[in-house]
Every structure is written in C-alpha cells, then in structure tokens.
Design an enzyme around this catalytic site. Structure first.
Site, PDB file in Angstrom:
ATOM      1  N   TYR A   1      22.813   7.317  26.697  1.00 22.42           N
ATOM      2  CA  TYR A   1      22.155   6.287  26.786  1.00 22.42           C
ATOM      3  C   TYR A   1      22.787   5.052  27.512  1.00 22.42           C
ATOM      4  CZ  TYR A   1      19.031   2.085  25.818  1.00 22.42           C
ATOM      5  OH  TYR A   1      18.202   1.074  25.997  1.00 22.42           O
TER       6      TYR A   1
ATOM      7  N   ASP B   1      30.742   3.848  30.849  1.00 18.73           N
ATOM      8  CA  ASP B   1      30.064   3.118  30.439  1.00 18.73           C
ATOM      9  C   ASP B   1      30.548   2.590  29.068  1.00 18.73           C
ATOM     10  OD1 ASP B   1      26.531   2.954  29.267  1.00 18.73           O
ATOM     11  OD2 ASP B   1      28.173   1.588  29.146  1.00 18.73           O
TER      12      ASP B   1
ATOM     13  N   LYS C   1      28.055  -5.949  24.698  1.00 20.35           N
ATOM     14  CA  LYS C   1      28.486  -6.133  23.065  1.00 20.35           C
ATOM     15  C   LYS C   1      29.375  -6.915  22.818  1.00 20.35           C
ATOM     16  CE  LYS C   1      26.178  -1.883  22.575  1.00 20.35           C
ATOM     17  NZ  LYS C   1      24.726  -1.732  21.770  1.00 20.35           N
TER      18      LYS C   1
HETATM   19  P1  KE4 Z   1      21.874  -3.614  26.207  1.00 17.03           P
HETATM   20  O1  KE4 Z   1      21.110  -3.675  27.517  1.00 17.03           O
HETATM   21  O2  KE4 Z   1      21.058  -3.007  24.991  1.00 17.03           O
HETATM   22  O3  KE4 Z   1      22.752  -4.729  26.008  1.00 17.03           O
HETATM   23  O4  KE4 Z   1      22.966  -2.473  26.429  1.00 17.03           O
HETATM   24  C1  KE4 Z   1      22.507  -1.060  27.004  1.00 17.03           C
HETATM   25  C2  KE4 Z   1      23.653  -0.191  26.424  1.00 17.03           C
HETATM   26  C3  KE4 Z   1      24.060   0.414  27.607  1.00 17.03           C
HETATM   27  N1  KE4 Z   1      25.351   1.430  27.297  1.00 17.03           N
HETATM   28  C4  KE4 Z   1      25.847   1.827  26.187  1.00 17.03           C
HETATM   29  C5  KE4 Z   1      26.826   2.995  25.852  1.00 17.03           C
HETATM   30  C6  KE4 Z   1      24.633   1.479  24.847  1.00 17.03           C
HETATM   31  O5  KE4 Z   1      24.883   1.892  23.745  1.00 17.03           O
HETATM   32  C7  KE4 Z   1      23.892   0.357  25.235  1.00 17.03           C
HETATM   33  C8  KE4 Z   1      22.845  -0.236  24.153  1.00 17.03           C
HETATM   34  N2  KE4 Z   1      23.121   0.374  22.750  1.00 17.03           N
HETATM   35  C9  KE4 Z   1      22.012   0.389  22.010  1.00 17.03           C
HETATM   36  C10 KE4 Z   1      22.499   1.213  20.761  1.00 17.03           C
HETATM   37  N3  KE4 Z   1      22.323   2.370  20.867  1.00 17.03           N
HETATM   38  C11 KE4 Z   1      21.296  -1.020  21.677  1.00 17.03           C
HETATM   39  C12 KE4 Z   1      20.640  -0.986  20.460  1.00 17.03           C
HETATM   40  C13 KE4 Z   1      19.131  -1.203  20.913  1.00 17.03           C
HETATM   41  O6  KE4 Z   1      18.756  -0.718  21.956  1.00 17.03           O
HETATM   42  O7  KE4 Z   1      18.390  -1.930  20.081  1.00 17.03           O
END
Ligand code: KE4
Length: 432
Positions: A143, A238, A266
C-alpha cells in the site's frame, strides 16, 4: 465502548463517511465502536470516556517519541507564534531537508509535500518522466497511499494485471500497473521479462507494513536493485512507514540497498501532515520549477509540520532510542511467543525493530497470500479483549503495530501480561 464514544460515533456517521476521516479507523475489520480519542501522553491515549489505553498504533507510525513529547510541543508552539503558513520558502524547510539527506545518502535532493500519498504519486510521475516509460511494478499487499495507479487489486499467485481496487478508477489507469507477490524475485523477473522495457519503476515497501509487518526475505531488496539496474527501471523505496522507524537511516540503511527514489512521511512530520520524495540530483532536477515534472502544494513545507519534524529527528539522531526500542520490542515478542505456546494458540509474530504484527496463523507469513491465511475472527476477538484490557492495537490484522520511545519497561510488562490473558481467552474460545 464508553457512552461518549458511542454518541460521538453516531454523530460523526451522520456527516462524515463511516464517521471517520480514514477508513481503517472505523473498526470495520474488527467490529464495534472506535473510541474517540481526546488526548495522548507518552505511551498512553485517553478516550472521550476517560478510558486509558497503552497505544500500539502511534498514529500509524509518526509518534515514535510518544505523545506530547515536550521538545516537539515546544517547537510547534514557537513556530505557531511566528505564523502558521506563508506559501514562501523558509529556513526550517531547508534544515529539515538537510537532516533527511544527512540520514539517507541515496537522497541528494528532496521535495516536501503534505502526505505519503502525495509523495508516492509524485515519485511515480517523476520515474515515468525520468525513464520515458509508462508501467509500474508493485507488490500484492503493498500500500502506497490512495494513488489511482497504485490502488491495484492485491492479487495472489502470479502477476496480477492492474484491476482497480477502488471504484472510480478507470482500468485505463491501472492497466499500466503490474502487481506480483512480495518476496518472490522470480515473479519479478518473469514480469520484467514480459514488460521490463516499459517499466518505469518498481515501488516497494522495503519492510512491508500494510499486509501486516512482513520483512524482506534475504536478498529480496538486493535482487530488486539488480533487476532495476539490468532493466533500466528506477527502484522506489516507499519508506513512508519505515523511514526513521526501523533505523535512523530507514530500511535502506538497515539492508544496505540504495533506491533511486525514496518516499517519506509520518515520522518526518512528528505527527503533523507531511510527506517527502527525494533521490539523486540527476533525477530530482526534473522536478518543477527546474524541470518538466510538475508538482506543487499550498502547504508543502508547512512551518509547523517542519518544526515538529525537525525536533522529532533531532531527538532521534545519535540517541539510544533505536537500541531501547529493539530491546523492549524483542522482550514483548518473546513474552507473546511464550504465551501463545503456553495456550497452544498458533501465531506468527513478525517484527522489524519496533514495528510488528501478531498473525493468527501457523505461518510463516512472507507475503500477502500467507498473511491472508490469518484467522480474522481470532484476531478480532484478541483485539477486543486487549481493548477491554486497555491496549489499543491496530484495528486490522493487515496492519503493523508500533512502539514508541515512551513505552517504558513497565508498559512492556503490562502488555505481556494483558496479551497472555488475551491469548488465553482466544484459546478458550477457539482452540477448545
Ligand atoms: P498517507 O497519505 O496516509 O500519509 O501515506 C500513505 C502511505 C504510503 N506509503 C506507506 C508505506 C504507508 O504505510 C502509507 C499509509 N499508511 C497507512 C497505515 N497502513 C495510514 C493509515 C490510514 O490509511 O489511515
């Protein structure tokens, strides 16, 4: 669940889809009502009914120092008194970029954005421009934020052609995305044999966190590096989740593999909205206003987010935090393994540093298919028993959990005790 959270959830669902601003928060994977959190302090969070939890979600990774770290709070307060946002360059953005570049030698130039999704979306555009190619290879269960071309069916088995994982995404977009099983280099080679000349990039979570925590197999990341070099594709790590989490230099420092582009988020914002993508100057000079790859953002490099990020990285750098996190996380892992053994509950405990997942399956869990063999009912039961015990786990089997520097020895001992009671109940209800 407490009355206040119940009432707030009802109220929220009237006007916000699912009552939440990100789907996983709605507890659909585990059932029940999500507690509405009012505040956090250190390793603890407190909900609207003033129920206290040991927090193992850490806002999905950013809160590696724990909640309300005084240096971070003070830094944000100071920045706020000087102004929230100018839409103009500031010193703080340069300092944060310098800190990230000093930590990750593969990055010579960096652009700050507002989320991990923006970072990966921009990284794909950049890779396509840099190579003149259209296709992207990702991994089942990987993801990378809700980027249209990356919301591709997490298939299983061989290469899965880009079937949109969400409504509203035309197959015209996802047909350029190939998805293969994580940790399966042969599947990558096979896909590249077929499509390699048109693959702009391979994007990978160097430690997977979105199918639960799945570490890279021995040689997997090195193999991707070699394949990209041979085929002229760019390797995108990523590190939105792993950056400054599994090591100060991220997974690329832990496994000694240099990507061409790194995406971050993050932790570099310390809990404030942020993302970043960076790479060699040769690649990054394609980004506007220097080059033809357009990407922009009103709040990119926001002074408050940058202040939180700088102070967070400042505390992490040269500290013993990563050693302490490893020790405490390992102690927790051993405690849980002992209890699972004692109560004869088959689990797989995957962990890299302070990011971990307890899978309710014999295992091993090495990719999306094996992660999917987990017993979701057992996980949901364990989740709710732990919640009732005052432990806030990620509300999905397919997510990683996290510890922070604020999780003290006493927290870990409490967590081990509570996990033992949780596993005993799961054994009683499922294994009898
Ligand atoms: P954001 O757009 O949520 O800041 O980041 C996306 C993203 C990109 N790459 C990786 C490896 C990630 O884990 C994420 C986002 N992680 C999720 C948790 N699995 C955020 C939690 C959520 O979607 O509410």
């Amino acid at each position: 669940m407490g009355k206040q959270s119940e009432a707030l959830f009802q109220r929220a669902q009237e006007i916000i889809p699912g009552g939440v601003n990100s789907p996983v928060r709605a507890f659909r994977a585990v059932g029940g009502t999500p507690p509405f959190i009012e505040q956090g302090q250190g390793s603890r969070i407190f909900d609207a009914d003033n129920l206290q939890y040991i927090d193992c979600v850490s806002s999905w990774g950013p809160m590696i120092l724990g909640h309300g770290h005084r240096y971070v709070v003070e830094a944000v307060k100071r920045a706020a008194t000087r102004g929230f946002s100018f839409g103009a360059p500031t010193l703080g953005e340069v300092e944060l970029a310098e800190m990230v570049i000093a930590a990750m030698p593969s990055i010579e130039m960096l652009r700050l954005v507002n989320s991990g999704t923006e970072a990966t979306m921009s990284a794909l555009r950049l890779a396509r421009a840099a190579t003149g190619r259209k296709k992207i290879l990702k991994f089942d269960g990987g993801y990378h934020g809700h980027v249209d071309s990356l919301l591709v069916k997490a298939g299983s088995g061989g290469a899965t052609f880009g079937i949109p994982d969400s409504a509203g995404i035309p197959e015209d977009v996802t047909k350029l995305t190939i998805s293969v099983p994580y940790n399966h280099l042969d599947a990558v080679t096979h896909a590249m044999d077929e499509h390699g000349d048109d693959v702009a990039a391979i994007i990978v979570e160097p430690v997977a966190g979105n199918m639960g925590c799945v570490p890279p197999a021995e040689g997997f990341l090195q193999g991707l590096r070699q394949i990209c070099d041979e085929r002229g594709a760019l390797l995108i790590f990523d590190e939105v989740m792993t950056g400054f989490r599994v090591a100060y230099g991220g997974a690329q420092s832990l496994y000694g593999v240099k990507p061409d582009i790194t995406t971050l988020g993050k932790i570099i914002g310390g809990g404030m909205p942020i993302g970043a993508y960076g790479g060699t100057k040769k690649v990054m000079q394609l980004v506007a206003p220097l080059g033809p790859v357009y990407q922009a953002g009103t709040l990119s490099g926001n002074p408050l987010a940058v202040a939180a990020g700088k102070s967070t990285l400042g505390v992490l750098k040269n500290s013993s935090i990563y050693r302490d996190l490893e020790e405490r996380s390992a102690e927790f892992e051993h405690g849980v393994r002992r209890s699972a053994e004692k109560h004869s509950v088959p689990i797989t405990f995957n962990r890299v540093g302070s990011m971990w997942t307890i899978f309710f399956t014999e295992g091993p869990v090495t990719d999306y298919e094996s992660a999917n063999r987990s017993n979701r009912d057992k996980f949901a039961r364990f989740f709710h028993v732990m919640l009732a015990e005052g432990v806030y786990l990620p509300p999905s089997q397919m997510e990683a959990a996290f510890f922070s520097a604020a999780h003290a020895k006493k927290d870990i001992l409490q967590l081990i005790e509570r996990a033992d009671r949780g596993l005993k109940k799961v054994a009683w209800e499922f294994e009898k």
